[in-house]
Write an enzyme that holds these catalytic residues in place. Sequence first.
Site, PDB file in Angstrom:
ATOM      1  N   THR A   1       0.832  -1.211   0.000  1.00  0.00           N
ATOM      2  CA  THR A   1       0.000   0.000   0.000  1.00  0.00           C
ATOM      3  C   THR A   1       0.861   1.254   0.000  1.00  0.00           C
ATOM      4  O   THR A   1       0.349   2.361   0.067  1.00  0.00           O
ATOM      5  CB  THR A   1      -0.909   0.012   1.247  1.00  0.00           C
ATOM      6  OG1 THR A   1      -0.072  -0.146   2.410  1.00  0.00           O
ATOM      7  CG2 THR A   1      -1.898  -1.128   1.220  1.00  0.00           C
TER       8      THR A   1
ATOM      9  N   SER B   1       2.354   5.068   9.842  1.00  0.00           N
ATOM     10  CA  SER B   1       1.659   4.408   8.732  1.00  0.00           C
ATOM     11  C   SER B   1       1.567   5.403   7.592  1.00  0.00           C
ATOM     12  O   SER B   1       1.969   6.563   7.733  1.00  0.00           O
ATOM     13  CB  SER B   1       0.247   3.982   9.159  1.00  0.00           C
ATOM     14  OG  SER B   1      -0.555   5.134   9.334  1.00  0.00           O
ATOM     15  N   LYS B   2       1.029   4.920   6.502  1.00  0.00           N
ATOM     16  CA  LYS B   2       0.850   5.814   5.369  1.00  0.00           C
ATOM     17  C   LYS B   2      -0.088   6.962   5.759  1.00  0.00           C
ATOM     18  O   LYS B   2       0.138   8.108   5.408  1.00  0.00           O
ATOM     19  CB  LYS B   2       0.267   5.032   4.192  1.00  0.00           C
ATOM     20  CG  LYS B   2       0.669   5.596   2.870  1.00  0.00           C
ATOM     21  CD  LYS B   2       0.272   4.691   1.744  1.00  0.00           C
ATOM     22  CE  LYS B   2      -1.217   4.840   1.494  1.00  0.00           C
ATOM     23  NZ  LYS B   2      -1.660   4.174   0.270  1.00  0.00           N
ATOM     24  N   GLN B   3      -1.124   6.603   6.544  1.00  0.00           N
ATOM     25  CA  GLN B   3      -2.105   7.613   6.947  1.00  0.00           C
ATOM     26  C   GLN B   3      -1.469   8.708   7.798  1.00  0.00           C
ATOM     27  O   GLN B   3      -1.866   9.861   7.734  1.00  0.00           O
ATOM     28  CB  GLN B   3      -3.261   6.973   7.742  1.00  0.00           C
ATOM     29  CG  GLN B   3      -4.207   6.108   6.936  1.00  0.00           C
ATOM     30  CD  GLN B   3      -3.579   4.796   6.483  1.00  0.00           C
ATOM     31  OE1 GLN B   3      -2.710   4.251   7.166  1.00  0.00           O
ATOM     32  NE2 GLN B   3      -3.962   4.291   5.320  1.00  0.00           N
TER      33      GLN B   3
END
Length: 306
Positions: A13, A237-239
Amino acid sequence: MTGYRGRFAPSPTGPLHFGSLVAAVGSYLDARCQGGEWLLRMEDVDTPRNVPGAADDILRTLEAFGFEWDGPVLWQSQRLDAYAAALEHLRQAGLAYPCVCSRKEITDSAMRPAVDGGPAYPGICRAGLPSGRAARAWRLRVTDEETAFVDRLQGRQAQCLESDVGDFVLRRADGLFAYQLAVVVDDTWQGVTDIVRGADLLASTPRQIWLQRCLGYPQLRYAHLPVAANAAGEKLSKQTRAPALDSNRAAAELLRALRFLGQPAPAELASSRPAEVWTWARQHWDFAALPRQGSIALANQADNGR
Ligand code: GLU
């Protein structure tokens, strides 16, 4: 070989970040220091979340960091027949059932929140589909008994799946197989014995153990490492915009991951090559020194992850 088989199972992701590195280093050293194998699996089953190029980027980064995995990489996107067969087995055993509920219907009738957010599924479709409506998803029946296990780091964990989660999704309304099903089918198919991963997945483990029981699979051993959090306490995280690992700083990042994991790697290693960090790590790896919290904030390092 000792019969130990571990694995690292990234989702493509986005690029690997420091949080993913911690999980990779922990599972790798636990496996290698017990004479075990270490497999790599690309969890690309949730296709809408896959980012083009991310899987290749992850593989290149792991190589640059000096990880050596056994055998070919397993791609979950190649395993759909196996997930379908497992779902069919559960359906025939009367354990999986179709569900028509929309998110809103579940939210409106849920009595309580689930352990990892969202409402616990209140069992609306358990007794059969309402007439005239088409099934959207497939769910696994759970019970109100306690599902417990002893994590090597986090100690005894227990959930009552019925109230803590509810009958959970095996195949989603969009037709994709759920992470919980894919991970359980693949870990057993690959002969994995030991799972070392971030504590963000601790709450998923009782579901995975329940699925193992329903499918007649052996139960695995688990160790859930603390997750790396930023100063605001959010998991990297990516978020939360965790920066991608920089392969040019591989030795320094490995050193930082070792220290995060309670291993007192000497600072000089930061300017060496990854192979030298690994030599130190394999000689000195001390499972007993691993921190046992669920998460650890990276003090003063939060914003740039360095
Ligand atoms: N693919 C999952 C993730 O990247 C990890 C799955 C697992 O280790 O069980 O969060």
